[in-house]
Design an enzyme around this catalytic site. Structure first.
Site, PDB file in Angstrom:
ATOM      1  N   TYR A 208     -15.912  13.282 -21.998  1.00 37.54           N
ATOM      2  CA  TYR A 208     -14.982  12.740 -23.098  1.00 37.54           C
ATOM      3  C   TYR A 208     -14.229  11.554 -22.731  1.00 37.54           C
ATOM      4  O   TYR A 208     -13.561  10.891 -23.707  1.00 37.54           O
ATOM      5  CB  TYR A 208     -13.972  13.714 -23.673  1.00 37.54           C
ATOM      6  CG  TYR A 208     -13.083  14.341 -22.543  1.00 37.54           C
ATOM      7  CD1 TYR A 208     -12.131  13.808 -21.865  1.00 37.54           C
ATOM      8  CD2 TYR A 208     -13.424  15.813 -22.152  1.00 37.54           C
ATOM      9  CE1 TYR A 208     -11.410  14.540 -20.997  1.00 37.54           C
ATOM     10  CE2 TYR A 208     -12.747  16.366 -21.020  1.00 37.54           C
ATOM     11  CZ  TYR A 208     -11.809  15.510 -20.205  1.00 37.54           C
ATOM     12  OH  TYR A 208     -11.073  16.063 -19.490  1.00 37.54           O
TER      13      TYR A 208
ATOM     14  N   ARG B  20      -3.978  10.589 -15.315  1.00 36.66           N
ATOM     15  CA  ARG B  20      -4.645  11.821 -14.864  1.00 36.66           C
ATOM     16  C   ARG B  20      -5.879  11.472 -14.031  1.00 36.66           C
ATOM     17  O   ARG B  20      -6.921  11.607 -14.794  1.00 36.66           O
ATOM     18  CB  ARG B  20      -4.985  12.947 -15.867  1.00 36.66           C
ATOM     19  CG  ARG B  20      -5.010  14.400 -15.423  1.00 36.66           C
ATOM     20  CD  ARG B  20      -5.605  15.371 -16.448  1.00 36.66           C
ATOM     21  NE  ARG B  20      -6.871  15.250 -16.600  1.00 36.66           N
ATOM     22  CZ  ARG B  20      -7.617  15.425 -17.685  1.00 36.66           C
ATOM     23  NH1 ARG B  20      -6.914  15.983 -18.810  1.00 36.66           N
ATOM     24  NH2 ARG B  20      -8.879  15.052 -18.128  1.00 36.66           N
TER      25      ARG B  20
ATOM     26  N   HIS C 158      -8.679  17.763 -16.025  1.00 36.29           N
ATOM     27  CA  HIS C 158      -7.543  18.766 -16.427  1.00 36.29           C
ATOM     28  C   HIS C 158      -7.581  19.832 -15.393  1.00 36.29           C
ATOM     29  O   HIS C 158      -6.434  20.336 -14.882  1.00 36.29           O
ATOM     30  CB  HIS C 158      -7.709  19.486 -17.870  1.00 36.29           C
ATOM     31  CG  HIS C 158      -6.730  20.396 -17.956  1.00 36.29           C
ATOM     32  ND1 HIS C 158      -5.587  20.344 -18.252  1.00 36.29           N
ATOM     33  CD2 HIS C 158      -7.042  21.816 -18.119  1.00 36.29           C
ATOM     34  CE1 HIS C 158      -5.162  21.671 -18.536  1.00 36.29           C
ATOM     35  NE2 HIS C 158      -5.926  22.818 -18.490  1.00 36.29           N
TER      36      HIS C 158
END
Lengths: 337, 324
Positions: A256, A243, A247
């Site tokens: 993170y 990815r 998100h």
């Protein structure tokens, strides 16, 4: 490369796939930037998953059904869904088939055999199993593909669907688009077992593929689809990609994770596709540049065009709850409008 | 016109038989419904007659039963899933609330889910916490679901036949206490009871008792026995409930109570009370009362105390009639 096509056909098919990947990438960049400008409310970027989705899409026939999830823009583009449908949904404008009811990235395209997208992850999987059951009962020559991310493999829906599809030996492909992150949770903290290996526990066939490489993915998907179509039961494909984006536009991945694959690096699915097509002598840098600027032009043009469409009329809020509007909703409609 | 004496189990069984024979798209799926004929014998004999592909013995997973049924409904089948006990439906709640109920809306009418989910509900069979619940309010609270509960064999057949033609998801709640409680004449031929229409079980002038499901015969016998001049309304469809029938009756009687076995707080009684308070205040001669199960889980040994009974109903009737 494959025995399916003669050279000219193969070139056309591969270039069309590349073209879908490029259009998806340009689409993605446009929507993310429009969101930053306040022109779009929200978006779940697809960047990094183009090869996975286009590779699997290449293996399907027109009548096959797809129970997709909210990150499947390249899949939809490659199956011929006009970007107007995607843009209208993202903008929630008056031309959106769902009348602006859902957040962006929750597409509908029944005409192109795509299911309507929900937010709770993996909830589409049991539905796809039901669809595959209907196909088998009617002895239709179709397969179902259902897509989901790595996080979805932790849900009870995934387990139920894998088990049921195997028990009933259904013509279905479970495509796990392992982009390695479920919002902030890395896949190694999501599950202790490689995802493709879970298939065996259900009596299904499992296979892992480099989801950054559209030709590898196509090859694996073709075998999976043939297997499902010929009555040999479900297949779980784990297509490993990354990815590249967040998100969603509401998420800041720097909180993170440190950077993994970046756009334009050697693992970027578009870079890999270009390398492969150049090796086959199907494409040149000149053609690539031309295709990219053409894709960008189309996206910009369509975006501006769809942005002018007014929002849905307030009274449409009350439609489509039931086939016949209930007296209760009629009264509420009267009170609101 | 021929008819037979049937109980509710037999009436539903014969209607499912009729549905399977008439329409190839009808499929039944659930736990133990095939070889075993269902734990309440509602699907007895149907797998032998129509095959294991159409009367499907499902693995033990409610969310899979409901999810698969939705997928079937989206693809031209008419699935009639069974959840063995309504208490077990909650692992499938996401599928019901976020998929079945919302697909028509979220797809702008491109997709719809013509599914009839049958499930036995309610107490009175010594089922304890997990075989007795009345969860109708959960479903009635979800836009997109239609909730039905018959109170006798005749209505069960007529409502089920209407449900076969309905194009949205139905939660068909079967009061298990009544499954074999009584036999009545049920016509062999096809007939329909319209969805959304209540029935006036008994006409009366002094008060209106609104109820449904397993409480209907209880209320009826209490009223008969005590010679109360009450009008009894059996909702039959819980959502959308028949507001017009309720309103008409209460305008006539001026007194209203609601009886259900589900817990009181935010149950259907609350909704109907609010409905009446909003539009019948000028006609009401007494507060609206509710006779319901208490707001506790359903106790096994103490079920007789939990369930509404004649004494509780008559106490409320007395309170309503004496109010000045």
């Amino acid at each position: 490369m494959t025995e399916d096509f003669n050279d000219q056909e193969e070139k056309d098919v591969f270039l069309r796939a590349y073209s879908s990947m490029i259009l998806s990438r340009m689409f993605d960049k446009k929507i993310v930037s429009a969101q930053r400008q306040g022109r779009v409310g929200f978006y779940t970027p697809t960047i990094g998953q183009e090869a996975t989705q286009v590779g699997v899409s290449m293996a399907l026939k027109k009548g096959d059904l797809v129970y997709e999830y909210y990150r499947d823009v390249p899949f939809m583009i490659h199956r011929g869904v006009p970007i107007e449908i995607l843009l209208d949904q993202i903008m929630g404008n008056g031309e959106d088939s769902a009348k602006g009811r859902q957040m962006p990235s929750h597409y509908n395209a029944k005409e192109y055999n795509f299911m309507s997208v929900q937010s709770p992850v993996a909830a589409n999987l049991p539905l796809a199993v039901g669809a595959a059951y209907a196909i088998k009962l009617r002895k239709e020559d179709k397969v179902v593909v259902t897509t989901f991310g790595d996080g979805s493999t932790s849900t009870p829906d995934f387990h139920a669907a894998m088990n049921l599809a195997s028990v009933f030996n259904l013509p279905i492909i479970f495509l796990c688009e392992n982009n390695q992150w479920a919002i902030s949770l890395p896949v190694e903290k999501q599950t202790k077992v490689e995802i493709w290996k879970k298939a065996e526990a259900y009596g299904a066939h499992g296979v892992k593929v480099d989801g950054n490489d559209f030709l590898e993915t196509f090859k694996v998907a073709k075998e999976a689809v043939e297997r499902a179509r010929s009555g040999k039961g479900p297949v779980l494909i784990e297509a490993v990609s990354y990815r590249i984006g967040p998100h969603s536009t509401s998420d800041d991945p720097s909180k993170y994770r440190s950077e993994g694959i970046t756009e334009g690096s050697e693992k970027d699915p578009i870079v890999i596709a270009e390398k492969r097509l150049k090796e086959l002598d199907y494409i040149t840098d000149e053609v690539i540049d031309k295709m990219k600027s053409e894709a960008k032009r189309i996206v910009d043009e369509k975006f501006d065009e769809r942005e002018k469409i007014p929002p849905p009329k307030p009274e449409t809020m009350f439609d489509d709850v039931y086939k016949e509007m209930t007296w209760i909703i009629k009264e509420e409609k009267g009170e609101v409008l | 016109m021929t008819s037979r004496q049937l109980n509710m189990v037999q009436a539903i069984n014969s209607t499912l038989d009729f549905a399977l024979s008439k329409n190839d798209s009808v499929v039944l799926l659930g736990e133990d419904i095939g070889r075993d004929g269902g734990v309440f014998r509602v699907t007895e004999g149907l797998q032998a007659k129509y095959g294991a592909e159409r009367v499907i013995d499902m693995p033990l997973v409610e969310l899979g039963i409901v999810g698969m049924a939705i997928g079937m409904a989206l693809n031209g089948l008419k699935p009639i899933p069974e959840i063995q006990f309504q208490d077990f439906i909650f692992t499938a709640f996401d599928q019901l609330v976020n998929q079945a109920a919302k697909l028509r809306y979220r797809s702008g009418g491109q997709y719809n889910v013509p599914m009839i989910l049958r499930t036995p509900y309610g107490g009175g069979i010594k089922g304890g916490l997990y075989h007795s619940q009345s969860g109708e309010a959960y479903f009635a609270h979800t836009a997109g679901l239609t909730v039905i509960s018959p109170s006798n064999a005749y209505d069960a057949k007529g409502l089920l036949i209407s449900s076969l033609e309905y194009e949205d998801p139905i939660i068909f709640l079967e009061p298990k206490k009544l499954y074999r409680a009584a036999k009545m004449e049920v016509p062999d031929e096809e007939y329909k009871i319209p969805i959304g229409k209540a029935s006036i079980v008994r006409e009366g002038d002094d008060l209106t008792i609104i109820t449904y499901g397993s409480m209907v015969p209880l209320v009826n016998s209490a009223v008969e026995k005590n010679k109360v001049n009450a009008e009894i309304i059996d909702l039959r469809t819980i959502m959308p409930y028949d507001g017009e029938a309720i309103l008409q009756s209460v305008k006539k009687t001026g007194r209203a109570m609601i009886v259900h076995e589900a817990p009181r707080t935010l149950g259907m009684g609350s909704e109907i009370s609010a409905f009446l308070a909003e539009r019948a205040i000028d006609y009401l001669m007494a507060p609206i009362l509710r006779v319901t199960g208490p707001d506790t889980p359903f106790p096994y040994r103490l079920e007789d105390y939990y369930m509404p009974n004649e004494r509780k109903i008559m106490k409320a009737v007395g309170k309503l009639m004496e109010f000045r």
